[in-house]
Design a protein around this motif. Structure first.
Motif, PDB file in Angstrom:
ATOM      1  N   VAL A   1       6.990  -9.967  17.464  1.00 32.23           N
ATOM      2  CA  VAL A   1       7.568 -11.063  18.249  1.00 32.23           C
ATOM      3  C   VAL A   1       8.784 -11.656  17.524  1.00 32.23           C
ATOM      4  N   GLY A   2       8.729 -11.680  16.182  1.00 31.50           N
ATOM      5  CA  GLY A   2       9.869 -12.196  15.408  1.00 31.50           C
ATOM      6  C   GLY A   2      11.073 -11.278  15.532  1.00 31.50           C
ATOM      7  N   GLY A   3      10.851  -9.973  15.456  1.00 30.76           N
ATOM      8  CA  GLY A   3      11.947  -9.001  15.565  1.00 30.76           C
ATOM      9  C   GLY A   3      12.599  -9.056  16.939  1.00 30.76           C
TER      10      GLY A   3
ATOM     11  N   PHE B   1      14.507  -0.757  15.490  1.00 33.93           N
ATOM     12  CA  PHE B   1      13.771   0.452  15.098  1.00 33.93           C
ATOM     13  C   PHE B   1      12.308   0.097  14.954  1.00 33.93           C
ATOM     14  N   GLU B   2      11.452   0.824  15.654  1.00 32.68           N
ATOM     15  CA  GLU B   2      10.025   0.482  15.671  1.00 32.68           C
ATOM     16  C   GLU B   2       9.205   1.743  15.343  1.00 32.68           C
ATOM     17  N   ALA B   3       8.290   1.591  14.365  1.00 33.01           N
ATOM     18  CA  ALA B   3       7.455   2.730  13.958  1.00 33.01           C
ATOM     19  C   ALA B   3       6.485   3.140  15.071  1.00 33.01           C
TER      20      ALA B   3
ATOM     21  N   GLY C   1       4.157  -5.199  17.992  1.00 32.05           N
ATOM     22  CA  GLY C   1       3.361  -5.260  16.761  1.00 32.05           C
ATOM     23  C   GLY C   1       1.967  -5.779  17.046  1.00 32.05           C
ATOM     24  N   LYS C   2       1.595  -6.883  16.407  1.00 32.13           N
ATOM     25  CA  LYS C   2       0.234  -7.426  16.581  1.00 32.13           C
ATOM     26  C   LYS C   2       0.022  -7.917  18.014  1.00 32.13           C
ATOM     27  N   LEU C   3       1.113  -8.240  18.695  1.00 38.72           N
ATOM     28  CA  LEU C   3       1.031  -8.780  20.057  1.00 38.72           C
ATOM     29  C   LEU C   3       1.135  -7.624  21.061  1.00 38.72           C
TER      30      LEU C   3
ATOM     31  N   GLY D   1      -4.231  -8.619  19.658  1.00 33.87           N
ATOM     32  CA  GLY D   1      -4.154  -9.596  18.565  1.00 33.87           C
ATOM     33  C   GLY D   1      -4.292 -11.025  19.042  1.00 33.87           C
ATOM     34  N   PRO D   2      -3.176 -11.769  19.106  1.00 35.01           N
ATOM     35  CA  PRO D   2      -3.271 -13.192  19.431  1.00 35.01           C
ATOM     36  C   PRO D   2      -3.922 -13.457  20.778  1.00 35.01           C
ATOM     37  N   SER D   3      -4.661 -14.584  20.825  1.00 31.04           N
ATOM     38  CA  SER D   3      -5.313 -14.970  22.078  1.00 31.04           C
ATOM     39  C   SER D   3      -4.985 -16.416  22.437  1.00 31.04           C
ATOM     40  N   LEU D   4      -4.499 -17.178  21.454  1.00 36.28           N
ATOM     41  CA  LEU D   4      -4.186 -18.590  21.726  1.00 36.28           C
ATOM     42  C   LEU D   4      -2.679 -18.773  21.736  1.00 36.28           C
ATOM     43  N   PHE D   5      -2.174 -19.347  22.816  1.00 30.29           N
ATOM     44  CA  PHE D   5      -0.732 -19.519  22.991  1.00 30.29           C
ATOM     45  C   PHE D   5      -0.405 -21.005  22.928  1.00 30.29           C
TER      46      PHE D   5
ATOM     47  N   LYS E   1      10.303   5.179  12.378  1.00 27.39           N
ATOM     48  CA  LYS E   1       9.993   4.326  11.224  1.00 27.39           C
ATOM     49  C   LYS E   1      11.197   4.265  10.296  1.00 27.39           C
ATOM     50  N   VAL E   2      11.498   3.088   9.821  1.00 24.40           N
ATOM     51  CA  VAL E   2      12.598   2.960   8.854  1.00 24.40           C
ATOM     52  C   VAL E   2      12.053   3.260   7.454  1.00 24.40           C
ATOM     53  N   ASN E   3      12.713   4.146   6.741  1.00 22.96           N
ATOM     54  CA  ASN E   3      12.261   4.519   5.391  1.00 22.96           C
ATOM     55  C   ASN E   3      13.005   3.770   4.301  1.00 22.96           C
TER      56      ASN E   3
ATOM     57  N   SER F   1      14.738  -7.564   8.545  1.00 22.20           N
ATOM     58  CA  SER F   1      13.429  -6.921   8.407  1.00 22.20           C
ATOM     59  C   SER F   1      12.360  -7.804   9.002  1.00 22.20           C
ATOM     60  N   ASN F   2      11.645  -7.230   9.968  1.00 19.00           N
ATOM     61  CA  ASN F   2      10.494  -7.891  10.590  1.00 19.00           C
ATOM     62  C   ASN F   2       9.202  -7.259  10.048  1.00 19.00           C
ATOM     63  N   MET F   3       9.395  -6.397   9.010  1.00 17.51           N
ATOM     64  CA  MET F   3       8.239  -5.773   8.353  1.00 17.51           C
ATOM     65  C   MET F   3       7.727  -6.783   7.323  1.00 17.51           C
TER      66      MET F   3
ATOM     67  N   GLY G   1       9.510 -13.085  10.657  1.00 17.02           N
ATOM     68  CA  GLY G   1       8.127 -12.706  10.950  1.00 17.02           C
ATOM     69  C   GLY G   1       7.111 -13.496  10.165  1.00 17.02           C
ATOM     70  N   GLY G   2       5.863 -13.096  10.328  1.00 20.41           N
ATOM     71  CA  GLY G   2       4.729 -13.871   9.832  1.00 20.41           C
ATOM     72  C   GLY G   2       4.593 -13.936   8.326  1.00 20.41           C
ATOM     73  N   SER G   3       5.277 -13.075   7.575  1.00 22.30           N
ATOM     74  CA  SER G   3       5.082 -13.103   6.121  1.00 22.30           C
ATOM     75  C   SER G   3       6.175 -13.915   5.420  1.00 22.30           C
TER      76      SER G   3
ATOM     77  N   GLY H   1       2.982 -17.580   9.562  1.00 22.77           N
ATOM     78  CA  GLY H   1       2.422 -16.679  10.582  1.00 22.77           C
ATOM     79  C   GLY H   1       2.044 -17.407  11.859  1.00 22.77           C
ATOM     80  N   GLY H   2       1.718 -16.619  12.867  1.00 20.83           N
ATOM     81  CA  GLY H   2       1.407 -17.156  14.194  1.00 20.83           C
ATOM     82  C   GLY H   2       2.660 -17.066  15.062  1.00 20.83           C
ATOM     83  N   ILE H   3       2.472 -16.924  16.359  1.00 17.89           N
ATOM     84  CA  ILE H   3       3.610 -16.685  17.258  1.00 17.89           C
ATOM     85  C   ILE H   3       4.687 -17.775  17.142  1.00 17.89           C
ATOM     86  N   PRO H   4       4.313 -19.078  17.211  1.00 22.61           N
ATOM     87  CA  PRO H   4       5.385 -20.089  17.176  1.00 22.61           C
ATOM     88  C   PRO H   4       6.210 -20.016  15.901  1.00 22.61           C
TER      89      PRO H   4
HETATM   90  P1  FAD Z   1       4.285  -7.985  13.603  1.00 18.85           P
HETATM   91  O1  FAD Z   1       3.445  -8.231  14.795  1.00 18.85           O
HETATM   92  O2  FAD Z   1       3.628  -7.983  12.271  1.00 18.85           O
HETATM   93  O3  FAD Z   1       5.032  -6.617  13.867  1.00 18.85           O
HETATM   94  C1  FAD Z   1       5.820  -5.964  12.902  1.00 18.85           C
HETATM   95  C2  FAD Z   1       6.351  -4.725  13.593  1.00 18.85           C
HETATM   96  O4  FAD Z   1       7.179  -4.033  12.673  1.00 18.85           O
HETATM   97  C3  FAD Z   1       5.248  -3.765  14.014  1.00 18.85           C
HETATM   98  O5  FAD Z   1       5.463  -3.391  15.351  1.00 18.85           O
HETATM   99  C4  FAD Z   1       5.420  -2.590  13.069  1.00 18.85           C
HETATM  100  O6  FAD Z   1       5.055  -1.357  13.650  1.00 18.85           O
HETATM  101  C5  FAD Z   1       6.901  -2.644  12.791  1.00 18.85           C
HETATM  102  N1  FAD Z   1       7.250  -2.025  11.527  1.00 18.85           N
HETATM  103  C6  FAD Z   1       6.713  -2.294  10.308  1.00 18.85           C
HETATM  104  N2  FAD Z   1       7.295  -1.520   9.371  1.00 18.85           N
HETATM  105  C7  FAD Z   1       8.231  -0.765  10.011  1.00 18.85           C
HETATM  106  C8  FAD Z   1       9.175   0.222   9.567  1.00 18.85           C
HETATM  107  N3  FAD Z   1       9.273   0.573   8.284  1.00 18.85           N
HETATM  108  N4  FAD Z   1       9.976   0.791  10.486  1.00 18.85           N
HETATM  109  C9  FAD Z   1       9.906   0.423  11.802  1.00 18.85           C
HETATM  110  N5  FAD Z   1       9.023  -0.479  12.266  1.00 18.85           N
HETATM  111  C10 FAD Z   1       8.212  -1.075  11.376  1.00 18.85           C
HETATM  112  N6  FAD Z   1      -1.039 -15.883  16.331  1.00 18.85           N
HETATM  113  C11 FAD Z   1      -1.065 -16.884  17.229  1.00 18.85           C
HETATM  114  O7  FAD Z   1      -0.058 -17.588  17.415  1.00 18.85           O
HETATM  115  N7  FAD Z   1      -2.188 -17.122  17.980  1.00 18.85           N
HETATM  116  C12 FAD Z   1      -3.324 -16.374  17.835  1.00 18.85           C
HETATM  117  O8  FAD Z   1      -4.318 -16.587  18.553  1.00 18.85           O
HETATM  118  C13 FAD Z   1      -3.323 -15.331  16.877  1.00 18.85           C
HETATM  119  N8  FAD Z   1      -4.418 -14.525  16.725  1.00 18.85           N
HETATM  120  C14 FAD Z   1      -4.296 -13.373  16.024  1.00 18.85           C
HETATM  121  C15 FAD Z   1      -5.346 -12.453  16.068  1.00 18.85           C
HETATM  122  C16 FAD Z   1      -5.214 -11.214  15.453  1.00 18.85           C
HETATM  123  C17 FAD Z   1      -6.328 -10.225  15.520  1.00 18.85           C
HETATM  124  C18 FAD Z   1      -4.004 -10.891  14.773  1.00 18.85           C
HETATM  125  C19 FAD Z   1      -3.831  -9.519  14.152  1.00 18.85           C
HETATM  126  C20 FAD Z   1      -2.977 -11.824  14.680  1.00 18.85           C
HETATM  127  C21 FAD Z   1      -3.115 -13.069  15.310  1.00 18.85           C
HETATM  128  N9  FAD Z   1      -2.080 -14.023  15.299  1.00 18.85           N
HETATM  129  C22 FAD Z   1      -2.124 -15.088  16.150  1.00 18.85           C
HETATM  130  C23 FAD Z   1      -0.911 -13.863  14.418  1.00 18.85           C
HETATM  131  C24 FAD Z   1       0.268 -13.267  15.181  1.00 18.85           C
HETATM  132  O9  FAD Z   1      -0.160 -12.147  15.900  1.00 18.85           O
HETATM  133  C25 FAD Z   1       1.318 -12.837  14.200  1.00 18.85           C
HETATM  134  O10 FAD Z   1       1.661 -13.897  13.311  1.00 18.85           O
HETATM  135  C26 FAD Z   1       2.608 -12.376  14.889  1.00 18.85           C
HETATM  136  O11 FAD Z   1       2.352 -11.633  16.064  1.00 18.85           O
HETATM  137  C27 FAD Z   1       3.361 -11.536  13.877  1.00 18.85           C
HETATM  138  O12 FAD Z   1       4.607 -11.173  14.394  1.00 18.85           O
HETATM  139  P2  FAD Z   1       5.728 -10.546  13.483  1.00 18.85           P
HETATM  140  O13 FAD Z   1       7.025 -10.882  14.085  1.00 18.85           O
HETATM  141  O14 FAD Z   1       5.498 -10.930  12.053  1.00 18.85           O
HETATM  142  O15 FAD Z   1       5.531  -8.964  13.611  1.00 18.85           O
END
Ligand code: FAD
Length: 489
Positions: free
Chosen positions: A11-13, A30-32, A38-40, A53-57, A248-250, A276-278, A462-464, A469-472
């Protein structure tokens, strides 16, 4: 016009790609995986649809804002409604509670079912608003890694209020001093898990989290959580963003401490800007092995992960709502097991989400789609096959006790996720759901920045990374990163 390359379509990317496209740049993502989000993401088994993944918005305006920025009507892409009922709580001694959209009604329910002073609860919930305002303006909407943030008027307001923000006590202490029933304390302590942390260690500052649910609202997107991904993906495409799935980006290519492109199995791609959204740990270790690694940040404690069961049930239960919690009787021991012993307790707290309660098409007629999440430690090589099996039995027993029947007899379809699988599918270090934990006073505020001048032209989303972390917060990370990009330009 600049060429921008984004690693990952979480969602961040997606949000960063949209923001860059709105600024008039040419963006490639670029998406692996073979799909965005991703988690969504989502999947189906035997006629049951599950959000993976996420269930609460919460804070839906942060999604709407991306459409508005692109001069589109968000409602042409994406819709949602506020849930009248937030969550149903179950304790082993058959105490029950339902929290509601109106804070006054929630306070009334807590007073009625847990014996608290209604005004005290109501004042507590309403009081979260002001604290949230101070923290969000300073922390959620800005980079903490720029002097201008710390010298701003808003920051001074924040310093003035530091004693009230609870940086020097824990969330649990705050709630214990405020409420008389340990169940009320447990109810509010639970919100530490919304960023994968331990309420017995995390600073009381994070007690603002329930403000999102109680004062702003818990929402449900039409079409399920996946519609957040789908609508952002559609918007990105409409803005001309190009997607490379299964690519996948290497490596992120750098010259003279400046990111200049990326490399996949298909070749090298030059870019003016990269993002980087990784997860940061694999980003540094795999994509940037020759750069100086911010070791302290990379070694920080991870947030909790989860064991998730996706169960198709051939029955419906009136006792259950869209969001349900079955509390452990040993809450403090549960967090000790998660964060100190790196394992799961025999009596875990169980979260059960049933989207078919509000979207009946998510399950066959007469059935329900159960998404069950149990907090688990991040992966450190535990015996997950055994832990998943044990946890499955404990969850069946716990929910069966609450509902007064053997629920395993109604289970007709199933799948699961564990920290290993989360890590494999999204590259999240240890399968952590929310990046690093916020189990000390500074951790929440000292995440990896969205930009470091040590590697120019590279943004972090992104979440890290900051703000968390979390969608917002992932959406906020994209907003802060694009603001930093404009300031750098
Ligand atoms: P991510 O979702 O972590 O995605 C990263 C993407 O990058 C992935 O698609 C991956 O394939 C890609 N990627 C990684 N490395 C590479 C590479 N080298 N080359 C190309 N692509 C790559 N949040 C909420 O707000 N409410 C909730 O209720 C909630 N519940 C959750 C329940 C579960 C089970 C999980 C797993 C998470 C939950 N979260 C919740 C957290 C939320 O899902 C995450 O914080 C958020 O979706 C993370 O988004 P992100 O942008 O960090 O990317």
């Amino acid at each position: 016009m600049k060429q921008a390359g984004v690693v990952g379509s979480g969602v961040g990317g997606l949000a960063f790609a949209i923001r860059m496209a709105c600024l008039g740049h040419q963006v490639q993502v670029f998406e692996a995986n073979s799909f965005p989000g991703g988690k969504l993401s989502e999947f189906q088994i035997k006629g049951f649809r599950f959000d993976a993944g996420p269930s609460l918005f919460t804070l839906p305006h942060l999604v709407d804002e991306l459409f508005t920025l692109a001069n589109k009507d968000p409602r042409d892409y994406f819709n949602y409604s506020r849930l009248p009922e937030v969550c149903r709580y179950f304790w082993e001694d058959h105490t029950r509670l339902c929290t509601l959209e109106n804070p006054a009604d929630t306070a009334h329910e807590i007073a009625k079912n847990l014996g608290e002073n209604e005004k005290n609860v109501h004042d507590f919930i309403l009081g979260l608003q002001e604290k949230y305002q101070i923290i969000s303006e300073l922390f959620l909407e800005n980079s903490l890694h720029q002097a201008s943030t710390w010298l701003s008027k808003k920051a001074w307001k924040g310093y003035w209020n530091i004693p009230r923000l609870g940086m020097f006590s824990t969330m649990h202490q705050l709630h214990k001093n405020r409420f008389k029933n340990p169940k009320t304390v447990q109810l509010f302590d639970r919100y530490a898990t919304y960023n994968g942390s331990d309420p017995y260690q995390t600073p009381a500052t994070l007690s603002i989290i329930p403000h999102l649910e109680y004062n702003i609202g818990a929402f449900f997107p039409q079409g399920g959580m996946i519609s957040i991904t789908q609508s952002l993906y559609q918007l990105a495409q409409d803005l001309g963003v190009q997607f490379h799935f299964n690519e996948k980006v290497n490596r992120i290519l750098c010259e003279n401490n400046q990111a200049v492109g990326l490399e996949t199995a298909k070749g090298k791609y030059p870019f003016d800007i990269l993002a980087s959204n990784m997860d940061i740990r694999p980003s540094y270790q795999q994509l940037l092995p020759d750069q100086i690694q911010p070791q302290r940040l990379l070694q920080q404690e991870k947030s909790s992960s989860g064991i998730i069961f996706y169960w198709g049930m051939n029955k419906q239960w009136d006792e259950l709502g869209v969001h349900n919690i079955f509390f452990s009787e040993q809450y403090q021991e549960e967090f000790k097991a998660l964060f100190a012993d790196k394992t799961l307790l025999d009596d875990p707290t169980v979260y059960l989400h049933i989207s078919s309660k509000i979207a009946p098409v998510d399950a066959p007629p007469g059935g329900e789609n159960w998404f069950i999440l149990i907090n688990a430690p991040a992966n450190q090589g535990q015996n997950w096959d055994e832990l998943v099996q044990l946890t499955r039995e404990r969850v069946i027993q716990k929910i069966s006790r609450a509902l007064g029947e053997d629920i395993s007899l109604c289970l007709v379809a199933e799948d699961y996720l564990d920290p290993r699988r989360i890590e494999e599918r999204t590259s999240s270090s240890g399968g952590a759901l929310y990046g690093n934990a916020s189990n000390n006073r500074f951790a929440a505020f000292l995440r990896h920045p969205n930009y470091r001048s040590a590697i120019k032209n590279l943004y972090w989303i992104g979440g890290s990374v900051h703000p968390g972390g979390g969608i917002p917060l992932c959406l906020s990370s994209a907003k802060i990163a694009s603001k930093l990009f404009q300031e750098n330009a």
